[in-house]
Design a protein around this motif. Sequence first.
Motif, PDB file in Angstrom:
ATOM      1  N   UNK A  74       0.854  -1.194   0.000  1.00 41.44           N
ATOM      2  CA  UNK A  74       0.000   0.000   0.000  1.00 41.44           C
ATOM      3  C   UNK A  74       0.879   1.228   0.000  1.00 41.44           C
ATOM      4  N   UNK A  75       0.316   2.394   0.232  1.00 41.60           N
ATOM      5  CA  UNK A  75       1.087   3.636   0.147  1.00 41.60           C
ATOM      6  C   UNK A  75       1.604   4.119   1.494  1.00 41.60           C
ATOM      7  N   UNK A  76       1.491   3.294   2.509  1.00 34.51           N
ATOM      8  CA  UNK A  76       2.007   3.672   3.829  1.00 34.51           C
ATOM      9  C   UNK A  76       3.525   3.574   3.838  1.00 34.51           C
ATOM     10  N   UNK A  77       4.210   4.668   4.246  1.00 37.83           N
ATOM     11  CA  UNK A  77       5.674   4.663   4.258  1.00 37.83           C
ATOM     12  C   UNK A  77       6.263   3.572   5.149  1.00 37.83           C
ATOM     13  N   UNK A  78       5.662   3.379   6.305  1.00 38.51           N
ATOM     14  CA  UNK A  78       6.185   2.373   7.241  1.00 38.51           C
ATOM     15  C   UNK A  78       6.071   0.985   6.629  1.00 38.51           C
TER      16      UNK A  78
END
Lengths: 141, 141
Positions: free
Chosen positions: A7-11
């Motif tokens: 997904x687009x979550x940095x973590x």
Amino acid sequence: MKTKFRCSCPITSTVDIIGDKWTLIIVKQMLTEGRKTFKDFIESEEAIASNILSSRLKMLEEFKIITKEKLPDNKKTNIYTLTNKGVDLMPIIAELSIWSDKHVREFHSELYSGEALDIVKNNKEGFIQKTIEDYKLENWK
Amino acid sequence: MKTKFRCSCPITSTVDIIGDKWTLIIVKQMLTEGRKTFKDFIESEEAIASNILSSRLKMLEEFKIITKEKLPDNKKTNIYTLTNKGVDLMPIIAELSIWSDKHVREFHSELYSGEALDIVKNNKEGFIQKTIEDYKLENWK
DNA sequence: AGCATTACTTGCATTACGCAAGTAAAATAC
DNA sequence: GTATTTTACTTGCGTAATGCAAGTAATGCT
């Protein structure tokens, strides 16, 4: 080895790259143990298998976390070196060691206690910067 | 799920516990997205499979990173809560997000850019402490 | 020239992960 | 109070990652 981002979550995306049993161990060995050749990694305490090591080095190169080169006087031994992107993993490694010292000991009594741990606890930022500086001086000639 | 420690290195031992595709994602979802029930995790953007979630929650409980309890008025829904050991993973998570912002964007253009990232970059320690404080206030009643 | 070293690859067993479906108990709807 | 939905899982099975042992090819050393 094709890394797909969940997904687009940095973590989550960082975990997609370095979230496995070996990637950060290899980086740690480079930054804090001076390892730089295939043989160096194979001989480490953690005893990585050669096929896994091979695939991880390839992946790390693709992500520009390390570079691979030969020295002019040796056509056999490959030298793996952390890039700027690679040494920037040091803060993560430092935090892993702090958490370990505080919370893993309970489950793993033989955990190593050394000077480096005291230094990182007393001056985290300084320890990170010094480790990176030392690495660059030694390997970025 | 029996975690064997590869050696006595603190860094490697932490990776032995949290170094997989899902453990830190679950902790992140608790700390920064307010998730606390089985359903909350299943419905997340990362879409963890229920069998994997189940095994990870068990493991996290065994390592005392989370606790499991029911609310007095509901005999069905389990509430998972981070312990002190669990919230202490926040610095690691913050460093993952910083590294991502700096170095993952190159390979993953849709990476989320938000206010939280700016805050963590401008005041890392403050952001970590505030996130932990907020979590405790909300969940440790 | 012969042996050892380095950096791998290959084959196969085991463990981790992913997907779909099923289940049991509690909560809610009618 | 019966039926349906919700929650928290488990089970089965296929695929991917990891682990172990052995083999190989090129270079370096004696």
